[in-house]
Design a protein around this motif. Sequence first.
Motif, PDB file in Angstrom:
ATOM      1  N   LYS A  45       0.786  -1.229   0.000  1.00  0.00           N
ATOM      2  CA  LYS A  45       0.000   0.000   0.000  1.00  0.00           C
ATOM      3  C   LYS A  45       0.819   1.281   0.000  1.00  0.00           C
ATOM      4  CE  LYS A  45      -4.148  -1.904   1.939  1.00  0.00           C
ATOM      5  NZ  LYS A  45      -5.358  -1.444   1.333  1.00  0.00           N
ATOM      6  N   TYR A  62      -6.963  10.937  -7.809  1.00  0.00           N
ATOM      7  CA  TYR A  62      -6.553   9.933  -6.827  1.00  0.00           C
ATOM      8  C   TYR A  62      -7.801   9.448  -6.113  1.00  0.00           C
ATOM      9  CZ  TYR A  62      -1.504  10.810  -7.096  1.00  0.00           C
ATOM     10  OH  TYR A  62      -0.204  10.905  -7.498  1.00  0.00           O
ATOM     11  N   ASN A  64      -8.409   6.537  -4.842  1.00  0.00           N
ATOM     12  CA  ASN A  64      -8.156   5.554  -3.779  1.00  0.00           C
ATOM     13  C   ASN A  64      -6.745   5.639  -3.220  1.00  0.00           C
ATOM     14  OD1 ASN A  64     -10.758   4.196  -4.034  1.00  0.00           O
ATOM     15  ND2 ASN A  64      -9.982   3.551  -6.013  1.00  0.00           N
ATOM     16  N   SER A  98      -6.951  11.376  -0.598  1.00  0.00           N
ATOM     17  CA  SER A  98      -7.734  10.407  -1.355  1.00  0.00           C
ATOM     18  C   SER A  98      -9.048  11.058  -1.781  1.00  0.00           C
ATOM     19  CB  SER A  98      -8.004   9.184  -0.485  1.00  0.00           C
ATOM     20  OG  SER A  98      -8.675   8.199  -1.229  1.00  0.00           O
ATOM     21  N   GLU A 118      -1.938   3.928  -0.676  1.00  0.00           N
ATOM     22  CA  GLU A 118      -3.224   3.447  -1.200  1.00  0.00           C
ATOM     23  C   GLU A 118      -4.172   3.142  -0.055  1.00  0.00           C
ATOM     24  OE1 GLU A 118      -2.854   0.440  -4.216  1.00  0.00           O
ATOM     25  OE2 GLU A 118      -0.863   1.192  -4.748  1.00  0.00           O
ATOM     26  N   ASP A 119      -5.472   3.437  -0.293  1.00  0.00           N
ATOM     27  CA  ASP A 119      -6.506   3.175   0.716  1.00  0.00           C
ATOM     28  C   ASP A 119      -6.647   1.681   0.969  1.00  0.00           C
ATOM     29  OD1 ASP A 119      -6.909   5.884   0.641  1.00  0.00           O
ATOM     30  OD2 ASP A 119      -8.795   5.776  -0.460  1.00  0.00           O
TER      31      ASP A 119
END
Length: 119
Positions: A45, A62, A64, A98, A118-119
């Motif tokens: 991530k 962006y 996520n 995000s 990243e989420d």
Amino acid sequence: MSNIIRITAQGISTEELSHCAAVPPEAVILGEARETGAVHFGSDKVTIGTWECTPYAEILAYPNATEYTTVLSGRVAITDADGSVQEFGPGESYVLKSGFEGRFEVLETLRKIYVLIED
């Protein structure tokens, strides 16, 4: 092997920057993105790297991920969905949360260190 990754003030780690293509051609709305970069660390991530690019503009989204950046050289203008514009230069940092969508314009050849989460 050390668990410490040194990144110089020029954004160099164990390797020099090399050609890359992070900018999707269909997102470019002005100019041509000629890019170089290096990834210093990557996991499921999190990606940490250095990126350099010539002047251009794109629509950046962006949906996520969150990006934290410190500008090493050059200038960038970022326009949020509400139309507000902020410029960043050497030594300044920004966070694109995000869900960000807006215009990303490299005004002067930009070199940055980024952390993409990243989420």
